[in-house]
Scaffold this motif. Structure first.
Motif, PDB file in Angstrom:
ATOM      1  N   UNK A 148      65.703 -29.707  12.685  1.00  0.00           N
ATOM      2  CA  UNK A 148      66.654 -29.249  11.792  1.00  0.00           C
ATOM      3  C   UNK A 148      66.552 -29.861  10.328  1.00  0.00           C
ATOM      4  N   UNK A 149      66.364 -29.035   9.293  1.00  0.00           N
ATOM      5  CA  UNK A 149      66.056 -29.622   8.019  1.00  0.00           C
ATOM      6  C   UNK A 149      66.893 -30.457   7.535  1.00  0.00           C
ATOM      7  N   UNK A 202      61.950 -37.942   5.662  1.00  0.00           N
ATOM      8  CA  UNK A 202      61.626 -36.526   4.856  1.00  0.00           C
ATOM      9  C   UNK A 202      61.282 -35.390   5.860  1.00  0.00           C
ATOM     10  N   UNK A 203      61.686 -34.484   5.321  1.00  0.00           N
ATOM     11  CA  UNK A 203      61.089 -33.214   6.070  1.00  0.00           C
ATOM     12  C   UNK A 203      59.710 -32.948   6.214  1.00  0.00           C
ATOM     13  N   UNK A 204      59.067 -33.305   4.847  1.00  0.00           N
ATOM     14  CA  UNK A 204      57.676 -33.055   4.943  1.00  0.00           C
ATOM     15  C   UNK A 204      57.012 -34.400   5.666  1.00  0.00           C
ATOM     16  N   UNK A 205      57.566 -35.303   6.203  1.00  0.00           N
ATOM     17  CA  UNK A 205      57.080 -36.173   7.061  1.00  0.00           C
ATOM     18  C   UNK A 205      56.965 -35.782   8.557  1.00  0.00           C
ATOM     19  N   UNK A 206      57.862 -35.080   8.675  1.00  0.00           N
ATOM     20  CA  UNK A 206      58.145 -34.155  10.125  1.00  0.00           C
ATOM     21  C   UNK A 206      57.247 -33.187  10.383  1.00  0.00           C
ATOM     22  N   UNK A 207      56.985 -32.469   9.278  1.00  0.00           N
ATOM     23  CA  UNK A 207      55.998 -31.242   9.059  1.00  0.00           C
ATOM     24  C   UNK A 207      54.605 -31.774   9.258  1.00  0.00           C
ATOM     25  N   UNK A 260      70.800 -24.641  12.500  1.00  0.00           N
ATOM     26  CA  UNK A 260      70.974 -25.472  13.933  1.00  0.00           C
ATOM     27  C   UNK A 260      70.738 -24.669  15.121  1.00  0.00           C
ATOM     28  N   UNK A 261      71.569 -23.355  14.891  1.00  0.00           N
ATOM     29  CA  UNK A 261      71.673 -22.386  15.909  1.00  0.00           C
ATOM     30  C   UNK A 261      70.292 -22.278  16.542  1.00  0.00           C
ATOM     31  N   UNK A 262      69.242 -21.935  15.913  1.00  0.00           N
ATOM     32  CA  UNK A 262      67.881 -21.777  15.945  1.00  0.00           C
ATOM     33  C   UNK A 262      67.268 -22.933  16.938  1.00  0.00           C
TER      34      UNK A 262
END
Ligand SMILES: NC(=O)c1ccc[n+]([C@@H]2O[C@H](COP(=O)([O-])OP(=O)(O)OC[C@H]3O[C@@H](n4cnc5c(N)ncnc54)[C@H](O)[C@@H]3O)[C@@H](O)[C@H]2O)c1
Length: 362
Positions: free
Chosen positions: A36-37, A46-51, A61-63
């Motif tokens: 989840x973002x 950070x999000x870009x590190x996960x990406x 969150x539902x997804x």
């Protein structure tokens, strides 16, 4: 294996169940990871590190809950998340079900395979996924206690270390396990007078030889507890009977005899607490006063230091997460006894004796 990493929603929670580094490992082992973002943002990931580590990011969150076979979390699902749990899903997180009857009902109803971090065992019978958070909570308990002892925070105005010519503060730690031993270490380091009580003489012997007379070790019995609590400036509750509801070791009567403005930090609150006058608090409202004594009982203390806690937690969970990905859930549980000990709910049943007893299912 599809793994989902939701953002934690408990008040003040800052930890995340997966670092980019663990994500990279899971992806390399063949897993699909959906994060989840901003799930890791407060812990400094950070999000870009996960990406870059191969994760799929989503704002929903539902997804995350809807598409994952394995939900990897830190804290137990909260009521707002109950509806998101999917029948038959595997949930790997802290559960603390002995103090969570409502959640237990949901997990049973939805036939969730609930693997609780806190009951996963190492080969030596220890609890490797509880240990790092207990160490952190133990260390934090002293700095939190020192803060609330300050006059401006409603405390008695005692400086734990004192200064030459004054009496240092008295820190009483009940329970000499992981959290207790780390509380002792910090309190002794500050120069406080430290007394630690436990039922297990081996734990007391180990601390006695480590501190060589610098602290007092005592058998935990009502007489000793009553005597020490009455003189405590800072009382730390750090007992555990694995997976069971915490035993009450300090009565309201004993608390009433403490000096006004003294502080209690009950680390064991996640298992119900070991002080009779304790009730759970939160990072938003961490303390209340009863009998003139400040009570602190936040069940997710490590969230105060989200970065260290996330690194400590995920370095401990990594081998178990890797087993689940490599072998698949059924085989991993069949082959690794310690991981199987983590299973608290399965096929609509409570599978861990102490939890079943605490909740009245046994
Ligand atoms: N509040 C939080 O944020 C937080 C964070 C981490 C851990 N915890 C909790 O802290 C508690 C302690 O965890 P731990 O890892 O230190 O456990 P541990 O098993 O390492 O130590 C517990 C100790 O309590 C002792 N004990 C049991 N009954 C006792 C009694 N009547 N009197 C004195 N000692 C007694 C045991 O002998 C043991 O040495 C657990 O409930 C754990 O879940 C809370």
């Amino acid at each position: 294996m599809k793994i989902g990493v939701p953002k934690e929603i408990k008040i003040g929670e800052t930890r995340v169940s997966m670092t980019p580094s663990l994500c990279r490992r899971c992806v390399a082992l063949g897993a699909t990871v959906m994060v989840e973002k901003s799930a890791g943002i407060v812990a400094g990931f950070r999000d870009d590190e996960y990406r870059a580590a191969g994760a799929i990011l989503t704002a929903s969150a539902k997804k995350v809950w809807a598409t994952s076979e394995l939900i990897l979390k830190v804290k137990e699902p909260l009521p707002a998340e109950y509806g998101l749990l999917r029948e038959g899903q595997t949930l790997f997180t802290y559960l603390h079900l002995a103090a969570g009857a409502e959640l237990a009902k949901v997990l049973l109803h939805k036939k969730i395979l609930g693997i609780a971090y806190e009951t996963v065992e190492g080969t030596d019978g220890s609890f490797p996924l509880l240990k790092p958070m207990s160490q952190i909570a133990g260390r934090l308990s002293i700095q939190i206690g020192a803060y609330f002892l300050q006059s401006q925070h409603g405390g008695s105005g005692v400086l734990l270390g004192g200064i030459p010519g004054t009496m240092p503060g008295h820190v009483v730690v009940v329970g000499a396990g992981n959290s207790g031993a780390h509380a002792v270490q910090m309190a002794a380091g500050l120069g406080a007078r430290v007394t630690v009580l436990d039922l297990d003489t081996r734990k007391l012997e180990a601390l006695d030889s480590e501190y060589r007379g610098r602290i007092v070790t005592l058998m935990s019995n009502p007489a000793n507890i009553e005597h020490e609590v009455a003189d405590a400036d800072l009382l730390i509750g750090a007992v555990l009977i694995p997976a069971a509801k915490a035993p009450i070791v300090v009565s309201k009567k004993m608390v009433a005899r403490m000096r006004p403005g003294s502080v209690i930090v009950d680390i064991a609150i996640d298992q119900g607490g070991c002080i009779e006058s304790i009730r759970p608090t939160s990072h938003e409202q961490p303390v209340y006063k009863e009998h003139g004594v400040i009570h602190y009982a936040v069940p997710n203390m490590p969230a105060l230091v989200g970065r260290t806690s996330t690194l400590g937690l995920t370095q401990a969970t990594e081998p178990f997460v890797a087993m689940l990905v490599q072998k698949g859930v059924p085989r991993a549980l069949a082959e690794y006894r310690g991981l199987a000990k983590g299973v608290n709910t399965r096929d609509g049943k409570i599978t861990y004796d102490a939890v079943a007893k605490a909740l009245g299912y046994a």
